[in-house]
Design an enzyme around this catalytic site. Structure first.
Site, PDB file in Angstrom:
ATOM      1  N   SER A 186       0.808  -1.212   0.000  1.00 60.20           N
ATOM      2  CA  SER A 186       0.000   0.000   0.000  1.00 60.20           C
ATOM      3  C   SER A 186       0.844   1.266   0.000  1.00 60.20           C
ATOM      4  O   SER A 186       1.629   1.503  -0.899  1.00 60.20           O
ATOM      5  CB  SER A 186      -0.972  -0.017   1.181  1.00 60.20           C
ATOM      6  OG  SER A 186      -1.877   1.055   1.104  1.00 60.20           O
ATOM      7  N   HIS A 187       0.699   2.089   1.025  1.00 59.13           N
ATOM      8  CA  HIS A 187       1.339   3.397   1.094  1.00 59.13           C
ATOM      9  C   HIS A 187       2.742   3.326   1.679  1.00 59.13           C
ATOM     10  O   HIS A 187       3.382   4.368   1.862  1.00 59.13           O
ATOM     11  CB  HIS A 187       0.486   4.326   1.964  1.00 59.13           C
ATOM     12  CG  HIS A 187       0.216   3.767   3.329  1.00 59.13           C
ATOM     13  ND1 HIS A 187      -0.605   2.683   3.522  1.00 59.13           N
ATOM     14  CD2 HIS A 187       0.668   4.117   4.557  1.00 59.13           C
ATOM     15  CE1 HIS A 187      -0.649   2.392   4.810  1.00 59.13           C
ATOM     16  NE2 HIS A 187       0.116   3.243   5.461  1.00 59.13           N
ATOM     17  N   ASP A 351      -1.863   6.835  -3.625  1.00 63.44           N
ATOM     18  CA  ASP A 351      -0.769   6.148  -2.941  1.00 63.44           C
ATOM     19  C   ASP A 351      -0.198   5.002  -3.763  1.00 63.44           C
ATOM     20  O   ASP A 351      -0.474   4.872  -4.954  1.00 63.44           O
ATOM     21  CB  ASP A 351      -1.254   5.640  -1.582  1.00 63.44           C
ATOM     22  CG  ASP A 351      -2.234   4.486  -1.706  1.00 63.44           C
ATOM     23  OD1 ASP A 351      -2.998   4.453  -2.693  1.00 63.44           O
ATOM     24  OD2 ASP A 351      -2.243   3.600  -0.821  1.00 63.44           O
ATOM     25  N   ASP A 353      -0.685   1.701  -4.077  1.00 62.78           N
ATOM     26  CA  ASP A 353      -1.537   0.768  -4.814  1.00 62.78           C
ATOM     27  C   ASP A 353      -2.815   1.400  -5.334  1.00 62.78           C
ATOM     28  O   ASP A 353      -3.699   0.711  -5.837  1.00 62.78           O
ATOM     29  CB  ASP A 353      -1.869  -0.455  -3.953  1.00 62.78           C
ATOM     30  CG  ASP A 353      -2.670  -0.100  -2.709  1.00 62.78           C
ATOM     31  OD1 ASP A 353      -2.494   1.010  -2.182  1.00 62.78           O
ATOM     32  OD2 ASP A 353      -3.462  -0.947  -2.253  1.00 62.78           O
ATOM     33  N   ASP A 355      -5.364   3.060  -3.811  1.00 64.82           N
ATOM     34  CA  ASP A 355      -6.650   3.047  -3.117  1.00 64.82           C
ATOM     35  C   ASP A 355      -6.850   4.242  -2.188  1.00 64.82           C
ATOM     36  O   ASP A 355      -7.942   4.445  -1.669  1.00 64.82           O
ATOM     37  CB  ASP A 355      -6.859   1.728  -2.351  1.00 64.82           C
ATOM     38  CG  ASP A 355      -5.842   1.483  -1.250  1.00 64.82           C
ATOM     39  OD1 ASP A 355      -4.881   2.276  -1.124  1.00 64.82           O
ATOM     40  OD2 ASP A 355      -6.007   0.482  -0.520  1.00 64.82           O
ATOM     41  N   ARG A 356      -5.817   5.051  -1.982  1.00 61.19           N
ATOM     42  CA  ARG A 356      -5.950   6.228  -1.128  1.00 61.19           C
ATOM     43  C   ARG A 356      -5.872   7.501  -1.963  1.00 61.19           C
ATOM     44  O   ARG A 356      -5.419   7.482  -3.104  1.00 61.19           O
ATOM     45  CB  ARG A 356      -4.865   6.242  -0.047  1.00 61.19           C
ATOM     46  CG  ARG A 356      -4.921   5.031   0.858  1.00 61.19           C
ATOM     47  CD  ARG A 356      -3.915   5.109   1.980  1.00 61.19           C
ATOM     48  NE  ARG A 356      -3.905   3.870   2.746  1.00 61.19           N
ATOM     49  CZ  ARG A 356      -3.728   3.785   4.059  1.00 61.19           C
ATOM     50  NH1 ARG A 356      -3.530   4.886   4.752  1.00 61.19           N
ATOM     51  NH2 ARG A 356      -3.743   2.622   4.670  1.00 61.19           N
ATOM     52  N   THR A 419     -11.538   0.095  11.814  1.00 54.82           N
ATOM     53  CA  THR A 419     -10.637   0.420  10.712  1.00 54.82           C
ATOM     54  C   THR A 419     -10.360  -0.835   9.894  1.00 54.82           C
ATOM     55  O   THR A 419     -10.088  -1.900  10.433  1.00 54.82           O
ATOM     56  CB  THR A 419      -9.324   0.998  11.260  1.00 54.82           C
ATOM     57  OG1 THR A 419      -9.601   2.227  11.936  1.00 54.82           O
ATOM     58  CG2 THR A 419      -8.327   1.248  10.141  1.00 54.82           C
ATOM     59  N   LYS A 451     -11.473   0.681  -1.215  1.00 58.45           N
ATOM     60  CA  LYS A 451     -11.380   2.128  -1.345  1.00 58.45           C
ATOM     61  C   LYS A 451     -10.706   2.440  -2.669  1.00 58.45           C
ATOM     62  O   LYS A 451      -9.991   1.605  -3.207  1.00 58.45           O
ATOM     63  CB  LYS A 451     -10.644   2.750  -0.163  1.00 58.45           C
ATOM     64  CG  LYS A 451      -9.297   2.149   0.212  1.00 58.45           C
ATOM     65  CD  LYS A 451      -8.783   2.825   1.474  1.00 58.45           C
ATOM     66  CE  LYS A 451      -7.496   2.183   1.991  1.00 58.45           C
ATOM     67  NZ  LYS A 451      -7.762   0.978   2.796  1.00 58.45           N
TER      68      LYS A 451
END
Length: 628
Positions: A186-187, A351, A353, A355-356, A419, A451
């Site tokens: 991810s991020h 980000d 991947d 999704d953000r 979360t 997301k």
């Protein structure tokens, strides 16, 4: 690339760049092949082009070969359990070097197949993709071979292994796949010294529930063999189908299915009209991450933005030595551009991947909590997908209560969940939820079950385009800050901030949380904390309204009688140490106070949060790593 080994040696050597990290082209039609500068370094598996797989483990037991009637030879590789393979909030994340250890990734993938009912994958269809980070190329080949060894019928994989997390969810849903693998941390940063991750999404496109991830962890503790097909590596650089007996791999364009879906959600002509205006300037920072492969096809080719509006648009295996987390700290270059004199009207970032997201106006930052609330309040008018109404709204527990106020005013069902995006999925599948968000820069809807960073950018472009559709050239445009301030005037402002203390010593961080839980157990309504009066304190516990499943210990909360909140959590998305997150929120109905800086408005509550937790004493940290 392909495995190479002898019958009594199962080792992998991963390519390591000598002077640079591999760039991945912004256009999915022209991804770069693995460069010749990458040289093998001896690691648990050996990968070379054109070779086949033969393998053993460090165990004294020899491998076993199973003859399959479809013409694929399956090797059973003896292995041993490896400690520490429990998934966090969103998959398993560790340092690259950990995943490169002998059988580390292979054990987890096999444990996953051991955890699924056979009907969920035997002769079935699975999707594979990732964010382009270092080690994805090698990992893709390992996953494909183990999938074939376990009887999967077909794998759909993005060209060069590229598929954003939202795109994986979209492809799973469109192609009616049984599920899919996402190779991403991810991020978190990428590169040989940094992070890698893997997670599995189910047939609805949502992350696997805890009932499955718990089984995976249990199976990693008892695994004894890996089933792996003796097939060559698959060329992922060209779209097309490769067959090995009854098993096949189809390399697909990473953008087309996802873009097709987005075109059913948004009015692309409306957005194109905004982006083509000479008096509107737009910039998107892909942070050298996976959305670089989507930015040009979507924003430039489809929506008419200028090519120079895409910043850091070439995906790189180490994200250009950056930290692909779209916030005020790690996307500082974008922030500086938007806060400069005469800066652009609209700035956004995504980000690692995809999704953000982060949304910025000219000299204006939209908090993720406000972002989802504003999108929800404007969705029916501005976004065609919601023209028949919104089913319900939801947020993660630490996210501010701004969305709650929209749900109340619009008389919509509302849900507060732990979360982790997987908690939204059940609500969506049950038809109870349309729009949701997390304060950690995640926003999305039920068009997929993840997301979606680009979705959020398009949602905001839709709102701004809708508000300005009748504006003639030369007339002052309604800006992002205008929209948000109008929202505050209607609903009130929830001042919100999050303090992140990254890579703390786990022992100290855990002791701090235990101390806070002890404080909760001794607290009672009416207790005074400075000028604040306690309404209640707890450790958040959630019962899923759809399936009745229960999760506990999801964050320590102190909620005060004026609506202010302090929340403490340990993040499950890092790869090393512990990230302590402190969330501070205070509601302000007075319009005359809405323009106060959040850090000033929240200072008394921030000071209380730090002193109440004894954070400095437990962690040794003087200051947070990131403030949002």
């Amino acid at each position: 690339m392909a495995f190479s080994s002898t019958l009594n040696k199962f080792t992998l050597s991963a390519y390591k760049p000598q002077n640079s990290i591999v760039p991945l082209s912004i256009q999915p039609s022209s991804f770069l092949p693995c460069p010749s500068s990458l040289k093998p370094q001896k690691l648990p598996f050996r990968i070379r082009y054109g070779s086949t797989i033969r393998a053993t483990s460090s165990s004294s037991s020899p491998s076993t070969t199973i003859a399959e009637p479809e013409g694929i030879k399956i090797n059973l590789i003896p292995t041993k359990p490896i400690e520490g393979q429990k998934t966090g909030t969103s998959g398993l994340r560790k340092k690259v070097k950990v995943f490169m250890q002998e059988n580390y990734l292979a054990n987890w993938i096999q444990a996953l197949f051991n955890s699924l009912p056979p009907e969920d994958y035997k002769n079935g269809l699975l999707v594979l993709g990732g964010d382009g980070r270092y080690f994805n190329r090698e990992a893709a080949q390992i996953i494909i071979k183990i999938a074939a060894g376990n009887g999967v019928g077909k794998i759909l994989v993005g060209k060069e292994g590229i598929l954003s997390t939202p795109a994986v969810s979209a492809v799973i849903r469109k192609r009616k796949a049984n599920g899919g693998f996402i190779m991403s941390a991810s991020h978190n940063p990428g590169g040989p010294e940094y992070d890698w991750g893997i997670k599995f999404n189910y047939s609805s496109g949502q992350p696997a529930p805890e009932s499955i991830t718990d089984k995976i962890y249990g199976n990693t503790q008892s695994i004894s063999e890996i089933k792996i097909a003796d097939v060559p590596d698959v060329d992922l650089s060209n779209v097309g189908v490769t067959k090995f007996g009854s098993f096949s791999v189809e390399v697909i364009d990473p953008v087309s299915d996802y873009l097709e879906l987005l075109e059913t959600v948004f009015d692309f002509q409306l957005i194109r009209g905004l982006l083509s205006r000479p008096d509107f300037r737009f910039i998107f920072d892909a942070m050298h991450a996976v959305t670089g492969a989507y930015a040009k096809p979507i924003f430039v080719d489809k929506l008419g933005a200028n090519l120079d509006s895409i910043s850091n648009g070439i995906p790189l295996e180490d994200f250009g030595h950056g930290h692909p987390d779209p916030n005020l700290t790690y996307a500082k270059d974008l922030v500086n551009i938007l806060y400069a004199e005469n800066g652009p009207d609209f700035g956004a970032a995504s980000d690692g991947d995809g999704d953000r997201n982060m949304i910025l106006g000219s000299s204006f930052f939209v908090t993720p909590s406000d972002s989802v609330a504003v999108i929800a309040a404007n969705a029916r008018e501005a976004i065609p997908y919601f023209k028949n109404g919104v089913k319900g709204l939801a947020r993660s527990m630490p996210t501010s209560g701004a969305l709650d106020r929209v749900a109340e005013k619009l008389n919509l069902p509302f849900f507060e969940v732990p979360t982790g995006w997987k908690f939204f999925g059940n609500l969506m599948d049950a038809g109870k939820l349309s729009i949701c968000g997390e304060e950690s820069f995640g926003t999305g809807s039920d068009h997929i079950r993840e997301k979606d960073g680009i979705w959020a950018v398009l949602a905001w472009l839709s709102i701004i385009a809708h508000r300005n559709k009748d504006k003639k050239p030369g007339e002052k445009l309604i800006s992002i800050s205008d929209v948000v301030k109008e929202h505050w005037a209607t609903y009130g402002r929830n001042f919100f901030s999050r303090y992140d203390y990254e890579e703390c010593e786990s022992e100290g961080a855990n002791k701090m949380i235990e101390y806070l839980r002890d404080c909760v157990s001794k607290s009672k309504p009416g207790d005074k904390y400075g000028n604040y009066v306690l309404q209640f304190a707890d450790d958040f516990r959630y019962t899923d309204p759809v399936d009745g499943s229960v999760v506990s210990k999801q964050g320590v909360r102190f909620v005060f009688t004026d609506g202010s909140r302090i929340i403490y959590r340990l993040s499950g998305t890092g790869s090393a140490g512990a990230t302590v997150r402190v969330y501070i929120e205070q509601f302000e109905p007075d319009v005359s106070k809405h323009d106060v800086d959040a850090q000033i408005a929240l200072k008394p509550l921030i000071d209380l949060a730090i002193s109440l937790s004894k954070l400095k004493g437990f962690t040794g940290r003087e200051k947070p790593t990131v403030i949002t």
